[in-house]
Design an enzyme around this catalytic site. Structure first.
Site: not given
Ligand code: SF4
Length: 478
Positions: A20, A46, A120-121, A254, A260, A453
């Site tokens: 977002c 978004g 956002n989150g 993040c 990306y 991730c």
């Molecule tokens: Fe970012 Fe991946 Fe952490 Fe989600 S899990 S906040 S996409 S680094």
């Protein structure tokens, strides 16, 4: 190797989705118009819905709709949004379904006055809190996690809006960059770990808030600073006040914003996205060298990393794939005979650049593997002698619970397949990912980023993970 998921056409289908975007203006007679422009600058974050709420000093006025900013807001609607204060939101649903009731900002009239919220989150304990609130009589209008915060504010025993916001946020966990609008104030808050970005800007005497600095450039505003993790900024008649109402926690910004999401012309978490993205490519060239003739980015996601890879490797960069930017959603089901229809609609190879070449194909990630496989085969069909896939991030092994829409773990090809198995699946001559250490080198340090991730190690536990951990502990005990 067996295809882990059914083929789905399209480029975006094989990428994590944007989350977002937030924008806010305090103290400008054109607040709603500026916010409207700012949302254009954040549209990449978004595209499902957008909304604007302004304050005319007496009450809050709102307009929302589904789709892109340019299509939602008409001149008459913007004219209705009077006042010197406004906040706006573009949304891609990470929690809650895609419908107008979930379009933000949300606005309520409570005993603390009218309040609008843009988020956002993702709040990892929203379902549990919502369940308790519903048992206590609360009635929810949306299926979004964000509405939970409004209910907690409305029910808070704290008499002031600011203290009620703090009271509410102490009851939720997870990722939140938030902008609140009241009759006479804008309040911005970033969660203590600072998962999602939020910055302050200045336009003359007006104060601006934005998810990314590219939206400041669009309205000729100056970047001032980031709202810090765990900081609450109150912008009102007394100026800009900063508070630290939450206990400090390790920062987990993040890292995927660099890989990306964010626009390359933005400053995010104090760094130029363009610079970091290029450094990811340079590190990749160092870690995963390849004997080839040309570097070709998968547009647009691989472009800046490909620039860095080209610089790092000395191989020439060629735009051997051309993207059609004017394709929206398509509604026909491709039959076997037109199998690659989805990708071909969006990408076309330039045969003159690829024919007879050993190609390094550069992308930012492989999610399911379906699109990469189609692109590799498209490049081969255009005459490439060899196709070497290089990815400017580590293998994506786990979903995101902090505000990014990701497929389930089972759908992430790297969660259950080795690099060699993925290479075979996408039919590339070689496949190389950047290491996590390489990512850290590209961002300049390794302490203040979320990399869940890529590691499956989650800094804020979420119910499912807590459950899994409990089961694991139980198993260990028995
Ligand atoms: Fe970012 Fe991946 Fe952490 Fe989600 S899990 S906040 S996409 S680094």
């Amino acid at each position: 190797m067996e295809d882990p998921v059914p083929s789905t056409p399209g480029i975006k289908d094989d990428h994590f989705r944007e989350e977002c975007g937030l924008f806010g203006v305090y103290g400008h007679p054109e607040a709603a118009n500026l916010t409207y422009l700012g949302l254009h600058g954040l549209q990449h974050r978004g595209q499902e819905s957008a909304g604007l709420v302004s304050s005319n000093g007496e009450r809050l006025l709102e307009e929302k709709g589904m789709g892109h900013v340019a299509r939602i807001f008409r001149k008459e609607q913007l004219r209705r949004l009077k006042g010197d204060l406004a906040i706006g939101h573009v949304r891609y649903s990470t929690a809650g379904t895609s419908s107008l009731v979930n379009a933000q900002p949300f606005r309520i009239d409570s005993c603390k006055g009218e309040i609008a919220i843009a988020h956002n989150g993702n709040l990892v304990n929203a379902y549990g809190v919502r369940d308790e609130l519903e048992k206590a009589g609360s009635i929810f209008r949306s299926s979004s996690d964000t509405e939970v915060v409004l209910h907690l504010i409305a029910r808070s025993a704290q008499p002031e809006v600011e203290t009620a916001i703090v009271d509410a946020l102490k009851q939720v966990r997870g990722a939140y960059s938030l902008i609140f609008l009241t009759r006479d104030r804008i309040i911005a808050v970033r969660d203590p770990r600072g998962f999602r970005p939020l910055s302050l800007g200045r336009l003359g005497d007006a104060h601006i808030l934005t998810s990314e600095s590219c939206a400041l450039d669009l309205i000729d505003a100056a970047f001032v600073r980031d709202v810090e993790p765990g900081e609450m900024v109150v912008i009102g008649a007394a100026g800009v006040k900063s508070y630290r109402p939450f206990p400090a926690e390790p920062v987990s910004q993040c890292i995927f914003e660099y890989v990306y999401f964010s626009r390359p012309d933005s400053l995010v978490f104090g760094r130029s996205v363009h610079e970091v993205r290029k450094r990811l490519g340079r590190e990749l060239a160092r870690e995963q060298p390849v004997d080839a003739d040309v570097v070709v980015p998968v547009p647009d996601s691989g472009v800046y990393a490909a620039l860095g890879f080209s610089e790092g490797s000395g191989l020439p960069l060629e735009f051997g794939l051309v993207r059609n930017h004017y394709v929206g959603r398509t509604f026909i089901e491709p039959r076997q005979s037109i199998r690659h229809f989805g990708v071909k609609l969006k990408l076309n190879p330039v045969r003159a650049l690829l024919d007879g070449k050993r190609v390094v194909l550069l992308d930012d990630s492989i999610v399911r593997g379906t699109t990469s496989r189609k692109i590799v085969s498209m490049v081969r069909a255009a005459g490439a002698r060899e196709v070497h896939m290089r990815i400017s991030s580590a293998p994506t092994v786990g979903p995101c619970y902090y505000g990014v829409d990701t497929p389930r773990r089972a759908e992430l090809i790297a969660s259950s397949h080795t690099v060699e198995e993925i290479r075979r699946h996408i039919r590339a001559d070689s496949l190389g990912y950047l290491s996590l250490e390489g990512m850290y080198r590209a961002v300049g340090e390794n302490r203040s980023f979320c990399t869940s991730c890529y590691t499956n190690s989650y800094p804020v536990p979420f119910p499912e993970e807590e459950q899994m951990q409990k089961v694991a502990v139980e198993r260990h005990r028995t």
